[in-house]
Design a protein around this motif. Structure first.
Motif, short mmCIF file in Angstrom:
data_model
loop_
_atom_site.label_atom_id
_atom_site.label_comp_id
_atom_site.label_asym_id
_atom_site.label_seq_id
_atom_site.Cartn_x
_atom_site.Cartn_y
_atom_site.Cartn_z
N LYS A 59 35.90 38.41 38.92
CA LYS A 59 34.60 38.53 38.25
C LYS A 59 34.83 39.05 36.83
O LYS A 59 35.75 39.83 36.58
N PHE A 60 33.96 38.64 35.93
CA PHE A 60 34.00 39.14 34.55
C PHE A 60 32.80 40.03 34.24
O PHE A 60 32.67 40.52 33.11
N ASP A 61 31.90 40.19 35.23
CA ASP A 61 30.64 40.90 34.94
C ASP A 61 30.38 42.03 35.92
O ASP A 61 29.24 42.49 36.05
N GLN A 62 31.43 42.50 36.62
CA GLN A 62 31.25 43.54 37.62
C GLN A 62 31.88 44.84 37.15
O GLN A 62 33.10 45.03 37.30
N PRO A 63 31.10 45.74 36.55
CA PRO A 63 31.66 47.01 36.12
C PRO A 63 32.39 47.71 37.25
O PRO A 63 31.95 47.68 38.40
N LEU A 64 33.51 48.31 36.93
CA LEU A 64 34.39 49.07 37.84
C LEU A 64 35.31 48.17 38.66
O LEU A 64 36.37 48.62 39.08
N PHE A 65 34.94 46.92 38.90
CA PHE A 65 35.77 46.03 39.72
C PHE A 65 36.37 44.88 38.92
O PHE A 65 37.56 44.60 39.04
N GLY A 66 35.57 44.22 38.12
CA GLY A 66 36.07 43.14 37.30
C GLY A 66 35.13 42.89 36.15
O GLY A 66 34.14 42.17 36.30
N LEU A 67 35.41 43.50 35.00
CA LEU A 67 34.54 43.40 33.84
C LEU A 67 35.38 43.03 32.62
O LEU A 67 36.37 43.70 32.33
N ALA A 68 34.99 41.97 31.93
CA ALA A 68 35.74 41.54 30.75
C ALA A 68 35.69 42.60 29.66
O ALA A 68 34.62 43.10 29.30
N GLY A 69 36.87 42.97 29.15
CA GLY A 69 36.95 43.95 28.07
C GLY A 69 36.72 43.31 26.72
O GLY A 69 36.41 42.11 26.62
N PRO A 70 36.88 44.08 25.65
CA PRO A 70 36.61 43.57 24.30
C PRO A 70 37.42 42.33 23.94
O PRO A 70 36.95 41.48 23.19
N ASP A 71 38.64 42.25 24.47
CA ASP A 71 39.48 41.08 24.15
C ASP A 71 39.34 39.97 25.18
O ASP A 71 40.08 38.98 25.14
N GLY A 72 38.40 40.13 26.13
CA GLY A 72 38.18 39.11 27.14
C GLY A 72 38.99 39.30 28.40
O GLY A 72 38.76 38.60 29.39
N THR A 73 39.94 40.24 28.39
CA THR A 73 40.74 40.50 29.59
C THR A 73 39.95 41.39 30.54
O THR A 73 39.44 42.43 30.14
N PRO A 74 39.84 41.00 31.83
CA PRO A 74 39.05 41.81 32.75
C PRO A 74 39.75 43.11 33.13
O PRO A 74 40.98 43.20 33.11
N GLU A 75 38.94 44.12 33.47
CA GLU A 75 39.43 45.41 33.91
C GLU A 75 38.67 45.82 35.16
O GLU A 75 37.52 45.44 35.35
N GLY A 76 39.32 46.62 36.02
CA GLY A 76 38.64 47.13 37.19
C GLY A 76 39.55 47.15 38.41
O GLY A 76 40.73 46.78 38.35
N PHE A 77 38.99 47.59 39.52
CA PHE A 77 39.77 47.75 40.75
C PHE A 77 40.34 46.43 41.24
O PHE A 77 41.51 46.35 41.63
N ASP A 78 39.53 45.37 41.25
CA ASP A 78 40.04 44.06 41.68
C ASP A 78 41.21 43.62 40.81
O ASP A 78 42.19 43.05 41.31
N VAL A 79 41.10 43.88 39.52
CA VAL A 79 42.17 43.50 38.58
C VAL A 79 43.45 44.26 38.90
O VAL A 79 44.55 43.68 38.89
N GLU A 80 43.32 45.55 39.22
CA GLU A 80 44.50 46.35 39.55
C GLU A 80 45.14 45.89 40.86
O GLU A 80 46.37 45.89 41.00
N ILE A 81 44.32 45.51 41.83
CA ILE A 81 44.86 44.97 43.09
C ILE A 81 45.65 43.69 42.80
O ILE A 81 46.75 43.49 43.34
N ALA A 82 45.10 42.83 41.96
CA ALA A 82 45.82 41.60 41.60
C ALA A 82 47.14 41.91 40.92
O ALA A 82 48.16 41.26 41.19
N LYS A 83 47.18 42.92 40.05
CA LYS A 83 48.43 43.28 39.36
C LYS A 83 49.48 43.78 40.35
O LYS A 83 50.69 43.53 40.16
N ILE A 84 49.06 44.51 41.36
CA ILE A 84 50.01 44.97 42.38
C ILE A 84 50.67 43.77 43.07
O ILE A 84 51.90 43.74 43.26
N ILE A 85 49.86 42.78 43.42
CA ILE A 85 50.39 41.59 44.11
C ILE A 85 51.29 40.78 43.19
O ILE A 85 52.40 40.39 43.55
N THR A 86 50.82 40.55 41.96
CA THR A 86 51.62 39.72 41.05
C THR A 86 52.90 40.44 40.62
O THR A 86 53.93 39.79 40.38
N GLY A 87 52.86 41.77 40.54
CA GLY A 87 54.07 42.51 40.22
C GLY A 87 55.16 42.31 41.25
O GLY A 87 56.36 42.24 40.92
#
Length: 288
Positions: A59-87
């Motif tokens: 999601k790009f519109d879910q604060p705290l879980f998946g919200l697009a930042g100023p540069d368009g990159t999403p931030e949030g808990f879902d994003v961090e979970i994805a980074k753990i898997i891709t790492g």
């Protein structure tokens, strides 16, 4: 480059410790990336690791879980979970292609190969499991209501309290299915954030979806809204992937369990959601 799934055999790499940084409520971390992981030939893990890139729907519109930042990159808990898997696949965050997924396109994007995985406040249910597979859950939310500050209509977490109130939710979501069991006074939109203006204008009296999504919207609109206490459903959030890719699903589940044990999952929570919601217990993954 996107890959779809695969064959037998799984050679899991050892889970490396990750050093996470970031401040609570913000939404970023820089996990270490597994160096030269090895996977069984022909698996999705091997294909993605060799390519060195992955496409993740969120999601790009879910604060705290998946919200697009100023540069368009999403931030949030879902994003961090994805980074753990891709790492664990040896893929650095800068090599993740983030694709916006909304409730009504998550299954088609997985089926069509537009994304490799979806991590997007994505409730696991039997209907969806007919067309995609899920790893997890990695969090269990519950459906509730966002209302104007002061709760002028006296709405509670019990849907019978709605009376003639009009409820806004998202087209094609589990939340829509759930609330239609209790009322016909519903308007639907494409994104949960699109419900805010109808409530402000009086076109709707409440927004319903998972409590964590509502908490993020309250946080983003300080003083205007509140979330009623309690929930009326359980919503296990899973990671969507191609149907029948058992090796990939097992890999993701193993990675989640390792992250529960070594603290990465907790750090992902505290660096994103921790200022707004208490740390929950990590849920047991479903090895169906």
């Amino acid at each position: 480059m996107k890959f779809r799934s695969a064959v037998s055999g799984l050679a899991l790499s050892a889970v490396a410790a990750l050093v996470l940084s970031g401040c609570a409520g913000g939404g970023g971390s820089e996990p270490e990336v597994e160096d030269s992981p090895e996977f069984a030939e022909g698996t999705t893990m091997a294909a993605l690791s060799e390519a060195g890139s992955i496409t993740v729907g969120t999601k790009f519109d879910q604060p705290l879980f998946g919200l697009a930042g100023p540069d368009g990159t999403p931030e949030g808990f879902d994003v961090e979970i994805a980074k753990i898997i891709t790492g664990e696949l040896g893929i650095a965050p800068e090599n993740i292609e983030w694709t916006e997924t909304v409730s009504q396109n998550r299954e088609p994007f997985i089926q069509d190969g537009q994304v490799d995985i979806v991590v997007a406040t994505y409730t696991i249910n039997d209907e969806r499991k007919e067309v995609v597979d899920f790893a997890g859950p990695y969090y269990v939310a519950g459906q509730s209501f966002l209302v104007p500050a002061g709760n002028p209509n006296g709405i509670t977490s019990d849907p019978s309290s709605l009376g003639d109130a009009t409820v806004c939710t998202v087209t094609g979501s589990t939340s829509e299915d759930n609330i239609r069991e209790h009322t016909d006074n519903i308007i639907t939109v494409d994104k949960y954030s699109d419900c805010i203006e109808p409530i402000r204008s009086g076109q709707a009296d409440a927004l319903t979806t998972d409590n964590v999504i509502l908490a993020g919207l309250v946080d983003q609109n300080d003083g205007e809204f509140e979330v009623v206490d309690g929930t009326f459903t359980e919503e296990p959030y899973g990671i969507g992937l191609s149907l029948g890719d058992d090796e990939f699903r097992t890999f993701i589940n193993d990675t989640l369990e390792a992250a529960y044990e070594d603290g990465r999952w907790e750090e992902a929570w505290t660096s994103t959601v921790g200022d707004n919601l208490a740390l929950p217990e990590p849920p047991a993954v479903d090895r169906y």
